[in-house]
Scaffold this active site. Structure first.
Site, mmCIF file in Angstrom:
data_model
loop_
_atom_site.group_PDB
_atom_site.id
_atom_site.type_symbol
_atom_site.label_atom_id
_atom_site.label_comp_id
_atom_site.label_asym_id
_atom_site.label_seq_id
_atom_site.Cartn_x
_atom_site.Cartn_y
_atom_site.Cartn_z
ATOM 1 N N PRO A 23 -0.138 -7.299 -0.562
ATOM 2 C CA PRO A 23 -0.087 -7.524 -2.011
ATOM 3 C C PRO A 23 0.883 -6.542 -2.673
ATOM 4 O O PRO A 23 0.741 -5.332 -2.529
ATOM 5 C CB PRO A 23 -1.535 -7.273 -2.462
ATOM 6 C CG PRO A 23 -2.131 -6.435 -1.377
ATOM 7 C CD PRO A 23 -1.440 -6.810 -0.112
ATOM 8 N N CYS A 25 2.665 -6.017 -6.460
ATOM 9 C CA CYS A 25 2.686 -6.473 -7.851
ATOM 10 C C CYS A 25 4.090 -6.886 -8.284
ATOM 11 O O CYS A 25 5.067 -6.185 -8.009
ATOM 12 C CB CYS A 25 2.165 -5.384 -8.776
ATOM 13 S SG CYS A 25 0.398 -5.107 -8.640
ATOM 14 N N ALA A 58 -2.295 -7.789 -6.565
ATOM 15 C CA ALA A 58 -3.499 -7.368 -7.276
ATOM 16 C C ALA A 58 -3.727 -8.225 -8.511
ATOM 17 O O ALA A 58 -2.892 -8.271 -9.416
ATOM 18 C CB ALA A 58 -3.377 -5.898 -7.666
ATOM 19 N N GLN A 100 -5.596 -10.791 -3.504
ATOM 20 C CA GLN A 100 -6.271 -9.519 -3.707
ATOM 21 C C GLN A 100 -6.857 -9.486 -5.115
ATOM 22 O O GLN A 100 -6.148 -9.789 -6.087
ATOM 23 C CB GLN A 100 -5.297 -8.349 -3.531
ATOM 24 C CG GLN A 100 -5.958 -6.980 -3.629
ATOM 25 C CD GLN A 100 -4.948 -5.846 -3.632
ATOM 26 O OE1 GLN A 100 -4.241 -5.654 -4.611
ATOM 27 N NE2 GLN A 100 -4.865 -5.103 -2.536
ATOM 28 N N TYR A 181 -7.350 3.012 -7.749
ATOM 29 C CA TYR A 181 -7.913 2.086 -8.727
ATOM 30 C C TYR A 181 -9.434 2.203 -8.730
ATOM 31 O O TYR A 181 -10.004 3.058 -8.057
ATOM 32 C CB TYR A 181 -7.390 0.679 -8.472
ATOM 33 C CG TYR A 181 -5.880 0.607 -8.647
ATOM 34 C CD1 TYR A 181 -5.281 1.066 -9.824
ATOM 35 C CD2 TYR A 181 -5.056 0.136 -7.634
ATOM 36 C CE1 TYR A 181 -3.897 1.046 -9.985
ATOM 37 C CE2 TYR A 181 -3.669 0.108 -7.788
ATOM 38 C CZ TYR A 181 -3.098 0.564 -8.962
ATOM 39 O OH TYR A 181 -1.738 0.546 -9.119
ATOM 40 N N ARG A 229 -8.930 -3.594 1.079
ATOM 41 C CA ARG A 229 -7.881 -2.571 1.210
ATOM 42 C C ARG A 229 -8.479 -1.226 0.825
ATOM 43 O O ARG A 229 -9.067 -1.076 -0.253
ATOM 44 C CB ARG A 229 -6.675 -2.901 0.326
ATOM 45 C CG ARG A 229 -5.633 -1.782 0.305
ATOM 46 C CD ARG A 229 -4.287 -2.202 -0.255
ATOM 47 N NE ARG A 229 -3.393 -2.623 0.827
ATOM 48 C CZ ARG A 229 -2.058 -2.723 0.695
ATOM 49 N NH1 ARG A 229 -1.475 -2.456 -0.459
ATOM 50 N NH2 ARG A 229 -1.317 -3.107 1.718
ATOM 51 N N LEU A 300 6.095 1.218 5.708
ATOM 52 C CA LEU A 300 7.428 1.437 6.259
ATOM 53 C C LEU A 300 7.570 0.865 7.669
ATOM 54 O O LEU A 300 8.124 1.494 8.570
ATOM 55 C CB LEU A 300 7.786 2.929 6.225
ATOM 56 C CG LEU A 300 7.803 3.564 4.818
ATOM 57 C CD1 LEU A 300 8.179 5.024 4.889
ATOM 58 C CD2 LEU A 300 8.748 2.815 3.889
ATOM 59 N N GLY A 322 6.047 -5.027 4.005
ATOM 60 C CA GLY A 322 6.195 -5.068 2.558
ATOM 61 C C GLY A 322 7.627 -5.007 2.064
ATOM 62 O O GLY A 322 8.267 -6.024 1.829
ATOM 63 N N ARG A 323 8.158 -3.815 1.910
ATOM 64 C CA ARG A 323 9.481 -3.667 1.296
ATOM 65 C C ARG A 323 10.572 -4.382 2.093
ATOM 66 O O ARG A 323 11.497 -4.948 1.513
ATOM 67 C CB ARG A 323 9.817 -2.181 1.140
ATOM 68 C CG ARG A 323 8.888 -1.470 0.167
ATOM 69 C CD ARG A 323 9.199 -0.003 0.034
ATOM 70 N NE ARG A 323 8.147 0.665 -0.717
ATOM 71 C CZ ARG A 323 8.132 1.966 -1.003
ATOM 72 N NH1 ARG A 323 9.137 2.731 -0.590
ATOM 73 N NH2 ARG A 323 7.140 2.502 -1.689
#
Length: 357
Positions: A23, A25, A58, A100, A181, A229, A300, A322-323
């Site tokens: 996830p 954003c 999220a 999520q 969070y 998570r 990473l 992810g990235r």
């Protein structure tokens, strides 16, 4: 046979491979939490690219639980159909659509991801934040401590959100209890200063997370997987740590959680995090070994051989990219030949397949 391209069974759901989109954003919702065409193309392109699991970002269970005004929401029935479009597109491309759900707590009411990360004023469209205790995140406004009625409202909001997620066609749900969070705020003694049965001892600090998990599991179909998570450590002495995470995961397994998405940090802005390739993987390894739960490694992970090794060496059961997949939506399709695997390409893109077939 490549481990990365082998299926993964989660209850009655089969992931076609072990590549997931974590996830992330997009801060692009409109009109109070509605998904837009941006979300449709963003998630759809990653599904076309061959990811087995696509976890939508999220999504707030309450308006005040949004990180920013651009966050998705599932607190209202009007939000179901825009997200259903996304879920249908992911599924049509062979991926498993997941979402999520979470509440930002004291880290809510800030600018969009590319704007200043500070609490918005009422004039800027901000709102009052809530938390386990009236302890502010560094540089943010002091939140209001939740009373028992407020805690109950949060639990019921998670239940209502997961009901809407099912109506939207999602096949897996992930509870967000990481990155500083709300649920993570209850877990960590650094942010939870309560002296009632939601604070103090380990048993008390994990109470809300377990209540949310139990309530969501009771609402979510038995045939569908439930993920969570967690931040395995705050990276700060005296905070939430790996030992507590493992113990919580042992309990979450009995509560009906099927897989832990293992991340770290987010509770303390000044924490020194030793970021590097695969830096969070050892936590996933430990949880898998000591709590007996399936885990997802994230952080990473950029190279096919790196992802393959995480699985073959027994560190995790799923790899979340992810990235790198933001940079290249077709990473899974390109990872396959690098590992000597042949996978199906979308017919519309066959002319671009490396083999030329």
């Amino acid at each position: 046979m490549s481990a990365l391209f082998s299926p993964l069974q989660l209850r009655a759901v089969t992931l076609p491979n072990r590549i997931g989109i974590p996830p992330m954003c997009q801060y692009s919702a409109r009109d109070g939490g509605l998904a837009t065409d941006w979300h449709l193309q963003h998630y759809g392109s990653r599904a076309v690219g061959g990811a087995g699991l696509v976890i939508v970002e999220a999504t707030a269970v309450l308006p005040e639980g949004r990180i920013s005004r651009g966050d998705l929401g599932l607190w209202d029935d009007a939000q179901i159909e825009p997200l259903a479009r996304v879920a249908r597109l992911i599924a049509s491309q062979g991926g498993v659509p997941a979402i999520q759900i979470g509440h930002a707590g004291r880290k809510a009411s800030v600018g969009l991801g590319w704007e200043a990360q500070q609490t918005l004023t009422a004039e800027e469209g901000g709102w009052t934040t809530v938390a386990p205790s009236a302890v502010a995140f560094e540089g943010y406004a002091e939140p209001r401590a939740l009373d028992r009625e407020g805690i109950s409202r949060v639990v019921q909001a998670f239940v209502a959100a997961v009901r809407r997620a099912r109506q939207a066609g999602f096949q897996a749900v992930e509870i967000h209890a990481a990155h500083g969070y709300l649920l993570h705020q209850f877990l960590s003694p650094l942010s939870n200063r309560r002296d009632d049965d939601y604070g103090g001892s380990f048993t008390n600090r994990i109470r809300l997370t377990r209540k949310v998990v139990a309530a969501v599991r009771a609402e979510w179909p038995d045939t569908l997987p439930l993920l969570i998570r967690l931040s395995a450590t705050d990276w700060v002495d005296g905070g939430w740590d790996a030992e507590q995470t493992v113990e919580l995961c042992r309990l979450l397994k009995t509560d009906g959680v099927d897989l832990v998405d293992v991340s770290t940090g987010g509770l303390v802005a000044s924490a020194k995090i030793p970021a590097g390739p695969g830096f969070q993987m050892p936590f996933a390894t430990r949880i898998r070994a000591e709590a007996g739960l399936l885990t997802a490694a994230v952080g990473l992970i950029t190279e096919p051989a790196q992802a393959e090794a995480i699985l073959t060496e027994g560190h995790a059961d799923l790899v979340l990219v992810g990235r790198e997949i933001l940079r290249n939506p077709f990473w899974p399709l390109q990872a396959a030949p690098a590992l000597g695997v042949e996978v199906a390409w979308p017919k519309q893109y066959l002319r671009a397949r490396p083999s030329g077939r």
